[in-house]
Design an enzyme around this catalytic site. Structure first.
Site, PDB file in Angstrom:
ATOM      1  N   CYS A 166     -22.867  30.408   2.155  1.00 16.26           N
ATOM      2  CA  CYS A 166     -23.678  31.528   1.668  1.00 16.26           C
ATOM      3  C   CYS A 166     -25.084  31.456   2.239  1.00 16.26           C
ATOM      4  CB  CYS A 166     -23.736  31.522   0.155  1.00 16.26           C
ATOM      5  SG  CYS A 166     -24.563  30.067  -0.461  1.00 16.26           S
ATOM      6  N   PHE A 192     -14.199  29.857  -2.501  1.00 16.62           N
ATOM      7  CA  PHE A 192     -13.438  28.916  -1.670  1.00 16.62           C
ATOM      8  C   PHE A 192     -14.321  28.054  -0.796  1.00 16.62           C
ATOM      9  CE2 PHE A 192     -14.126  32.060   1.676  1.00 16.62           C
ATOM     10  CZ  PHE A 192     -14.257  31.248   2.794  1.00 16.62           C
ATOM     11  N   LYS A 225     -12.270  27.669 -13.375  1.00 15.05           N
ATOM     12  CA  LYS A 225     -11.258  28.289 -12.521  1.00 15.05           C
ATOM     13  C   LYS A 225     -11.672  28.062 -11.071  1.00 15.05           C
ATOM     14  CE  LYS A 225     -10.553  32.241 -10.560  1.00 15.05           C
ATOM     15  NZ  LYS A 225      -9.872  31.795  -9.323  1.00 15.05           N
ATOM     16  N   GLU A 229     -21.686  41.281   5.319  1.00 14.34           N
ATOM     17  CA  GLU A 229     -21.639  39.819   5.448  1.00 14.34           C
ATOM     18  C   GLU A 229     -20.396  39.475   6.272  1.00 14.34           C
ATOM     19  OE1 GLU A 229     -20.683  37.576   1.852  1.00 14.34           O
ATOM     20  OE2 GLU A 229     -21.999  35.959   2.500  1.00 14.34           O
ATOM     21  N   GLU A 239      -8.529  29.990  -5.943  1.00 16.05           N
ATOM     22  CA  GLU A 239      -7.072  29.872  -5.786  1.00 16.05           C
ATOM     23  C   GLU A 239      -6.725  29.528  -4.340  1.00 16.05           C
ATOM     24  OE1 GLU A 239      -8.856  32.477  -6.350  1.00 16.05           O
ATOM     25  OE2 GLU A 239      -8.126  34.305  -5.363  1.00 16.05           O
ATOM     26  N   ARG A 240      -7.739  29.515  -3.456  1.00 15.27           N
ATOM     27  CA  ARG A 240      -7.447  29.211  -2.055  1.00 15.27           C
ATOM     28  C   ARG A 240      -7.615  27.725  -1.724  1.00 15.27           C
ATOM     29  NH1 ARG A 240     -10.443  34.038   1.148  1.00 15.27           N
ATOM     30  NH2 ARG A 240     -11.722  34.321  -0.696  1.00 15.27           N
TER      31      ARG A 240
HETATM   32  P1  NAD Z   1     -14.634  35.851  -3.815  1.00 19.95           P
HETATM   33  O1  NAD Z   1     -15.587  36.745  -4.487  1.00 19.95           O
HETATM   34  O2  NAD Z   1     -13.514  36.452  -3.057  1.00 19.95           O
HETATM   35  O3  NAD Z   1     -13.949  34.868  -4.881  1.00 19.95           O
HETATM   36  C1  NAD Z   1     -14.722  34.134  -5.802  1.00 19.95           C
HETATM   37  C2  NAD Z   1     -13.936  33.983  -7.088  1.00 19.95           C
HETATM   38  O4  NAD Z   1     -13.764  35.257  -7.695  1.00 19.95           O
HETATM   39  C3  NAD Z   1     -12.556  33.386  -6.904  1.00 19.95           C
HETATM   40  O5  NAD Z   1     -12.350  32.426  -7.909  1.00 19.95           O
HETATM   41  C4  NAD Z   1     -11.628  34.575  -7.046  1.00 19.95           C
HETATM   42  O6  NAD Z   1     -10.416  34.223  -7.663  1.00 19.95           O
HETATM   43  C5  NAD Z   1     -12.397  35.537  -7.912  1.00 19.95           C
HETATM   44  N1  NAD Z   1     -12.172  36.946  -7.525  1.00 19.95           N
HETATM   45  C6  NAD Z   1     -12.123  37.439  -6.268  1.00 19.95           C
HETATM   46  N2  NAD Z   1     -11.976  38.778  -6.298  1.00 19.95           N
HETATM   47  C7  NAD Z   1     -11.941  39.139  -7.591  1.00 19.95           C
HETATM   48  C8  NAD Z   1     -11.828  40.392  -8.269  1.00 19.95           C
HETATM   49  N3  NAD Z   1     -11.742  41.532  -7.589  1.00 19.95           N
HETATM   50  N4  NAD Z   1     -11.820  40.387  -9.606  1.00 19.95           N
HETATM   51  C9  NAD Z   1     -11.948  39.230 -10.285  1.00 19.95           C
HETATM   52  N5  NAD Z   1     -12.053  38.023  -9.694  1.00 19.95           N
HETATM   53  C10 NAD Z   1     -12.064  37.972  -8.371  1.00 19.95           C
HETATM   54  O7  NAD Z   1     -15.496  34.881  -2.886  1.00 19.95           O
HETATM   55  P2  NAD Z   1     -14.966  33.847  -1.824  1.00 19.95           P
HETATM   56  O8  NAD Z   1     -14.426  34.600  -0.654  1.00 19.95           O
HETATM   57  O9  NAD Z   1     -14.133  32.819  -2.464  1.00 19.95           O
HETATM   58  O10 NAD Z   1     -16.344  33.144  -1.412  1.00 19.95           O
HETATM   59  C11 NAD Z   1     -17.161  33.624  -0.379  1.00 19.95           C
HETATM   60  C12 NAD Z   1     -18.302  34.438  -0.928  1.00 19.95           C
HETATM   61  O11 NAD Z   1     -19.057  33.658  -1.842  1.00 19.95           O
HETATM   62  C13 NAD Z   1     -19.295  34.869   0.137  1.00 19.95           C
HETATM   63  O12 NAD Z   1     -19.669  36.192  -0.106  1.00 19.95           O
HETATM   64  C14 NAD Z   1     -20.470  33.920  -0.061  1.00 19.95           C
HETATM   65  O13 NAD Z   1     -21.713  34.416   0.375  1.00 19.95           O
HETATM   66  C15 NAD Z   1     -20.440  33.750  -1.535  1.00 19.95           C
HETATM   67  N6  NAD Z   1     -21.113  32.526  -1.950  1.00 19.95           N
HETATM   68  C16 NAD Z   1     -22.355  32.645  -2.496  1.00 19.95           C
HETATM   69  C17 NAD Z   1     -23.054  31.523  -2.867  1.00 19.95           C
HETATM   70  C18 NAD Z   1     -24.423  31.635  -3.450  1.00 19.95           C
HETATM   71  O14 NAD Z   1     -24.890  30.673  -4.045  1.00 19.95           O
HETATM   72  N7  NAD Z   1     -25.078  32.768  -3.313  1.00 19.95           N
HETATM   73  C19 NAD Z   1     -22.482  30.248  -2.682  1.00 19.95           C
HETATM   74  C20 NAD Z   1     -21.201  30.173  -2.135  1.00 19.95           C
HETATM   75  C21 NAD Z   1     -20.530  31.330  -1.773  1.00 19.95           C
END
Ligand code: NAD
Length: 522
Positions: A303, A171, A195, A403, A198-199
């Site tokens: 991140c 998101f 994909k 985090e 969804e937020r």
């Molecule tokens: P998230 O892991 O909750 O969601 C990311 C994606 O995964 C979404 O599309 C979601 O639908 C899907 N998802 C979530 N939980 C799932 C599950 N249990 N099973 C299958 N799919 C699932 O992450 P977020 O809250 O949207 O984003 C924030 C996180 O992303 C932070 O931890 C941040 O550090 C990380 N991030 C990392 C980078 C990087 O380059 N290292 C860049 C941006 C964000």
């Protein structure tokens, strides 16, 4: 009151610029260059984080729709792979121009759905746009190698597309992360199923509208929506050859193992706990501004947010001034002029961040600046947390181990540079790190010994531009970080290397007996 519509119902010159009058709509999915309402009965509501007013509802695409997206991408691949890279480059040039034209509109969608300030949302778009611009160099980047390896024999390499690939996005960067994937995947000849989070899927929907205008043929880019169910489908679908994931560790580690177990290439960037070490010889004013910006910008939801400060020696005395500057930041809705940081994404996220601040208090840390309870007058219902600084933190505390992903800076103090390096290296995450010093020798020692993938020397958020690659380390990447996003490694991720050895001249092959030993090149 939700009526099916497409995208944000906006244009390059007309888009929402306030949190007041917002038209609600149902987010469509995108297949064969058409926006379609889903036949599903399951929806995920998206609210403006500044007001918690409903903006849109996002469908959980049905199994039939998910399968149709794959079939469309497979069909498109057959002809797309046979287009020339120069043709694909021309489309990419147009895509880049259209993103520039629609820059403010994309940013507005991000401010509305994700909450970050409009100025910061423009940066989100730019960082993605730069990847699309870099992808225009594909004819150069896809060039193979050739060598005459023996008399009349040469070996050359080709980079071929993989087929249908998929991207699963977080998101926090609604434009940048889709743009880490779409340009490189498509310019190298793959078709992609995206994909969005969804937020906040709005920016991704505008991007595919622009992709269609730029001339991408039907099925080269399809968008499906949903949460776990959609992700599991993408991970298990045999026609999908590679998965790009950016998000948290829980989802990412699961996605990496399930995707890899199914024989797919997976690149996965995960969570972080980025440290800054400050030495007494640092330029104090530069350090204070850099850390305040990098810890609290985007409400800490980056991140590469600098969420952990390690003061070395007497630099701990600089903390009151740091707190003053953090306190001076304006926390407000993203469209409000002068806002420095917006709300966090959801009420659940706010509650989680507040519980981490409370845990620090319970574990004996000091809340030097407490942003809990803050509300801008005009937006009492948003997910607000103002900048918070927690000092006297110890490595065993929850606020240090997890985090936080909010506008919270945790501070630890050590006596020496070596102690700072040991402390940072003992942390499981290794995305980014920064050191503030005027000494070249100190910076060099730090640079050599530190175990983090992206090091800033007097630079708080050292995210590499797209001519380099995003090189997280340790628990901040899955699979040991072998597959990094964008740059040459990004091109390599989305292509299969084929090596061809050729001998056209066969006149010297006069003998009647086959050679059975391996050639020794003597
Ligand atoms: P998230 O892991 O909750 O969601 C990311 C994606 O995964 C979404 O599309 C979601 O639908 C899907 N998802 C979530 N939980 C799932 C599950 N249990 N099973 C299958 N799919 C699932 O992450 P977020 O809250 O949207 O984003 C924030 C996180 O992303 C932070 O931890 C941040 O550090 C990380 N991030 C990392 C980078 C990087 O380059 N290292 C860049 C941006 C964000």
């Amino acid at each position: 009151n939700i009526t099916p519509a497409f995208g944000l119902n906006s244009t390059a010159t007309s888009y929402p610029t306030s949190h007041d009058k917002v038209e609600q709509y149902e987010t469509p999915w995108f297949i064969d260059n058409e926006f379609k309402p889903s036949a599903t009965t399951e929806f995920i509501d998206v609210h403006d984080p500044a007001t918690n007013k409903l903006l849109t509802r996002v469908p959980q695409n049905t199994d039939e729709e998910l399968k149709a997206a794959v079939a469309s991408a497979q069909k498109a691949f057959e002809s797309w792979r046979n287009t020339t890279v120069l043709h694909r480059q021309q489309i990419m040039f147009r895509f880049v121009a259209l993103i520039r034209e629609n820059w403010d509109r994309l940013a507005a969608s991000i401010t509305l759905e994700q909450g970050k300030t409009f100025a910061d949302a423009k940066g989100d778009v730019l960082r993605g746009l730069q990847v699309a611009e870099a992808a225009c160099a594909a004819p150069e980047l896809l060039k193979g190698e050739v060598l005459e390896v023996a008399k009349d024999m040469e070996t050359r390499t080709y980079r071929e597309p993989l087929g249908v690939v998929a991207a699963i996005c977080p998101f926090n960067f609604p434009a940048m992360i889709p743009l880490w994937c779409i340009p490189i995947a498509t310019v190298t000849g793959n078709t992609i199923i995206l994909k969005p989070s969804e937020r906040d899927p709005g920016a991704a929907m505008i991007l595919v509208e622009l992709a269609k205008k730029a001339g991408f043929p039907e099925g080269v880019i399809n968008v499906v929506h949903g949460a776990h169910k959609t992700v599991n489908f993408l991970l298990d679908e045999p026609a999908i050859k590679a998965i790009s994931f950016v998000g948290g560790n829980k989802a990412g580690e699961y996605i990496f193992s399930r995707g890899s177990a199914n024989g797919k290439r997976v690149q996965a960037n995960l969570g972080a706990k980025n440290h800054a070490a400050v030495l007494p010889d640092a330029n104090k004013n530069h350090f204070l501004n850099a850390v305040v910006g990098a810890a609290f910008g985007a409400a800490g939801q980056r991140c590469m947010a600098l969420s952990t400060l390690v003061t070395v020696g007497e630099t701990k005395d600089w903390l009151p001034e740091l707190a003053e500057r953090a306190k001076a930041l304006q926390v407000n809705a993203g469209f409000e002029p002068g806002a420095d940081l917006g709300p966090v994404i959801t009420p659940q996220s706010k509650a989680r961040i507040e519980s981490l601040i409370a845990s620090a208090e319970e574990e004996g840390a000091t809340i030097l600046l407490d942003g809990r309870g803050y509300k801008p007058e005009k937006y009492p219902d948003g997910n607000w947390i103002a900048p918070t600084i927690i000092t006297n933190v110890k490595p065993h505390m929850r606020c240090y181990r997890e985090e936080i992903f909010g506008p919270v800076l945790v501070v630890l103090n050590v006596d020496t540079l070596d102690e700072a390096i040991d402390l940072i290296n003992a942390n499981e995450y290794g995305n980014g790190v920064a050191i503030f010093t005027r000494s070249g020798a100190t910076a060099e020692k730090f640079r050599r010994r530190i175990e983090a993938g992206q090091v800033g020397i007097n630079v708080p958020i050292p995210v590499p531009l797209p001519m380099f690659s995003f090189t997280g380390n340790k628990k901040s990447v899955a699979g040991g970080g072998a597959n990094t996003f964008y740059g040459r490694p990004g091109i390599n991720f989305y292509t299969q290397l084929k090596t061809v050895t050729t001998m056209w001249s066969q006149e010297d092959a006069l003998g009647k007996k086959a050679d059975v030993a391996m050639p020794t090149h003597s």
